[in-house]
Design a protein around this motif. Structure first.
Motif, PDB file in Angstrom:
ATOM      1  N   UNK A  86       1.022  -0.985   0.179  1.00  0.00           N
ATOM      2  CA  UNK A  86      -0.061  -0.007   0.078  1.00  0.00           C
ATOM      3  C   UNK A  86       0.922   1.233  -0.064  1.00  0.00           C
ATOM      4  N   UNK A  87       1.893   1.135   0.817  1.00  0.00           N
ATOM      5  CA  UNK A  87       2.912   2.518   0.891  1.00  0.00           C
ATOM      6  C   UNK A  87       3.637   2.362  -0.563  1.00  0.00           C
ATOM      7  N   UNK A  88       3.965   1.398  -0.974  1.00  0.00           N
ATOM      8  CA  UNK A  88       4.630   1.595  -2.373  1.00  0.00           C
ATOM      9  C   UNK A  88       3.542   2.192  -3.527  1.00  0.00           C
ATOM     10  N   UNK A  89       2.372   1.763  -3.374  1.00  0.00           N
ATOM     11  CA  UNK A  89       1.594   2.116  -4.379  1.00  0.00           C
ATOM     12  C   UNK A  89       1.246   3.820  -4.442  1.00  0.00           C
ATOM     13  N   UNK A  90       1.192   4.201  -3.039  1.00  0.00           N
ATOM     14  CA  UNK A  90       0.937   5.527  -2.809  1.00  0.00           C
ATOM     15  C   UNK A  90       2.029   6.346  -2.912  1.00  0.00           C
ATOM     16  N   UNK A  91       3.262   5.961  -2.604  1.00  0.00           N
ATOM     17  CA  UNK A  91       4.440   6.669  -3.128  1.00  0.00           C
ATOM     18  C   UNK A  91       4.548   6.672  -4.882  1.00  0.00           C
ATOM     19  N   UNK A  92       4.363   5.673  -5.286  1.00  0.00           N
ATOM     20  CA  UNK A  92       4.549   5.760  -6.876  1.00  0.00           C
ATOM     21  C   UNK A  92       3.267   6.732  -7.322  1.00  0.00           C
ATOM     22  N   UNK A  93       2.043   6.688  -7.044  1.00  0.00           N
ATOM     23  CA  UNK A  93       1.098   7.366  -7.458  1.00  0.00           C
ATOM     24  C   UNK A  93       1.476   9.063  -7.333  1.00  0.00           C
ATOM     25  N   UNK A  94       2.368   9.334  -6.356  1.00  0.00           N
ATOM     26  CA  UNK A  94       2.674  10.716  -6.080  1.00  0.00           C
ATOM     27  C   UNK A  94       3.822  11.278  -6.555  1.00  0.00           C
ATOM     28  N   UNK A  95       4.719  10.280  -6.786  1.00  0.00           N
ATOM     29  CA  UNK A  95       6.245  10.692  -6.946  1.00  0.00           C
ATOM     30  C   UNK A  95       6.188  11.209  -8.334  1.00  0.00           C
ATOM     31  N   UNK A  96       5.568  11.113  -9.090  1.00  0.00           N
ATOM     32  CA  UNK A  96       5.344  11.519 -10.740  1.00  0.00           C
ATOM     33  C   UNK A  96       5.171  13.030 -10.492  1.00  0.00           C
TER      34      UNK A  96
ATOM     35  N   UNK B 257      15.768  -1.512  -5.865  1.00  0.00           N
ATOM     36  CA  UNK B 257      14.406  -1.770  -4.964  1.00  0.00           C
ATOM     37  C   UNK B 257      13.178  -0.633  -5.849  1.00  0.00           C
ATOM     38  N   UNK B 258      13.834   0.634  -6.289  1.00  0.00           N
ATOM     39  CA  UNK B 258      12.770   1.252  -6.780  1.00  0.00           C
ATOM     40  C   UNK B 258      12.144   0.635  -8.304  1.00  0.00           C
ATOM     41  N   UNK B 259      13.481   0.243  -9.021  1.00  0.00           N
ATOM     42  CA  UNK B 259      12.883  -0.365 -10.145  1.00  0.00           C
ATOM     43  C   UNK B 259      12.081  -1.657 -10.516  1.00  0.00           C
ATOM     44  N   UNK B 260      12.361  -2.402  -9.337  1.00  0.00           N
ATOM     45  CA  UNK B 260      11.482  -3.738  -9.332  1.00  0.00           C
ATOM     46  C   UNK B 260      10.312  -3.585  -8.689  1.00  0.00           C
ATOM     47  N   UNK B 261      10.104  -2.630  -7.957  1.00  0.00           N
ATOM     48  CA  UNK B 261       8.473  -2.402  -7.363  1.00  0.00           C
ATOM     49  C   UNK B 261       7.602  -2.326  -8.315  1.00  0.00           C
ATOM     50  N   UNK B 262       7.912  -1.469  -9.452  1.00  0.00           N
ATOM     51  CA  UNK B 262       6.916  -1.558 -10.458  1.00  0.00           C
ATOM     52  C   UNK B 262       6.096  -2.774 -11.088  1.00  0.00           C
ATOM     53  N   UNK B 263       7.289  -3.529 -11.403  1.00  0.00           N
ATOM     54  CA  UNK B 263       6.714  -4.959 -11.891  1.00  0.00           C
ATOM     55  C   UNK B 263       5.952  -5.900 -11.106  1.00  0.00           C
TER      56      UNK B 263
ATOM     57  N   UNK C   3       5.900  -9.536 -12.120  1.00  0.00           N
ATOM     58  CA  UNK C   3       6.901 -10.133 -11.398  1.00  0.00           C
ATOM     59  C   UNK C   3       6.347 -10.654 -10.127  1.00  0.00           C
ATOM     60  N   UNK C   4       6.454 -12.011  -9.770  1.00  0.00           N
ATOM     61  CA  UNK C   4       6.069 -12.366  -8.310  1.00  0.00           C
ATOM     62  C   UNK C   4       6.917 -11.868  -7.365  1.00  0.00           C
ATOM     63  N   UNK C   5       6.494 -11.503  -6.069  1.00  0.00           N
ATOM     64  CA  UNK C   5       7.109 -10.876  -4.907  1.00  0.00           C
ATOM     65  C   UNK C   5       8.074 -11.719  -4.527  1.00  0.00           C
TER      66      UNK C   5
ATOM     67  N   UNK D  68      15.826 -12.115  -6.679  1.00  0.00           N
ATOM     68  CA  UNK D  68      16.611 -11.447  -7.651  1.00  0.00           C
ATOM     69  C   UNK D  68      17.641 -10.214  -6.628  1.00  0.00           C
ATOM     70  N   UNK D  69      16.637  -9.505  -5.893  1.00  0.00           N
ATOM     71  CA  UNK D  69      17.351  -8.428  -4.946  1.00  0.00           C
ATOM     72  C   UNK D  69      18.496  -8.926  -3.978  1.00  0.00           C
ATOM     73  N   UNK D  70      17.938 -10.002  -3.259  1.00  0.00           N
ATOM     74  CA  UNK D  70      19.146 -10.410  -2.400  1.00  0.00           C
ATOM     75  C   UNK D  70      20.234 -11.124  -3.161  1.00  0.00           C
TER      76      UNK D  70
END
Length: 207
Positions: A103-113, A166-172, A178-180, A186-188
């Motif tokens: 939820x936090x990621x979606x909110x930040x993505x919505x507003x970052x633009x 982290x930022x780039x992988x959040x969108x897919x 991309x499955x979480x 991939x991140x680790x």
């Protein structure tokens, strides 16, 4: 919403309503009329507190940044091993279905633009990035000092690379490409190559 006497209380309520609408419907569902309806107010009443709707978005973004940073710090509270701290940081950064992190990621993505055209949102974004880089750098330097990490570059550079991943992988992940669990793997794995900390790439069962 009942009418509070304190103007700041009303603004916090409007920020909360706006956050919920943005997560559930995006900006197209968080217009002035939508916010007013969800808050039980008239559009004119909302405009009394926020004559410019972009200022409400800016307060919403700043609040989301503060909450995310607090969550990130609390997530490693009580963890003393730098490798475990880094794994916890990276795990929190992968949006999990139905979680507060998503939820936090979606909110930040919505507003970052909006940072492109809004100075206050841009300033919050710079602070958000800087404080996260500081957190990552601190953990990486602790790992290097303890010998549990063999950094392949300067700690600040690795911190920036990890944050970019982290930022780039959040969108897919958020849009379902991309499955979480795969995103976390991939991140680790990438973090392991940058830090030399093989314990980072533990299997999901071991984590």
């Amino acid at each position: 919403m009942a009418r509070p006497r304190n103007q700041e209380t009303r603004k916090r309520e409007l920020v909360s309503v706006t956050s919920k609408l943005l997560v559930e419907h995006g900006q197209s569902g968080a217009r002035l009329v939508d916010i007013a309806d969800a808050a039980g107010l008239t559009p004119a009443a909302v405009s009394y507190y926020y004559p410019d709707l972009s200022d409400l978005y800016a307060d919403t973004y700043a609040t989301a940044v503060d909450q995310y940073l607090t969550r990130r710090r609390e997530h490693v509270r009580g963890i003393t091993d730098p490798v475990d701290q880094l794994r916890a940081f990276l795990s929190l950064g992968v949006p999990q279905p139905g979680s507060s992190s998503r939820q936090a990621t979606v909110l930040l993505m919505e507003l970052s633009a909006l940072a492109i055209r809004h100075d206050r949102i841009a300033a919050s974004g710079r602070r958000f990035e800087a404080e996260q880089l500081d957190l990552f750098e601190e953990v990486l330097e602790a790992g290097a000092r303890s010998g549990t990490m063999q950094l392949t570059a300067h700690a600040r550079d690795i911190a920036r690379a990890l944050l970019a991943i982290e930022d780039g992988i959040a969108i897919p992940v958020v849009v379902g490409r991309l499955d979480s669990a795969e995103a976390l793997r991939i991140t680790l794995t990438t973090a392991t190559s940058l830090t030399g900390a093989s314990a980072l790439a533990l299997s999901e069962a071991a984590m």
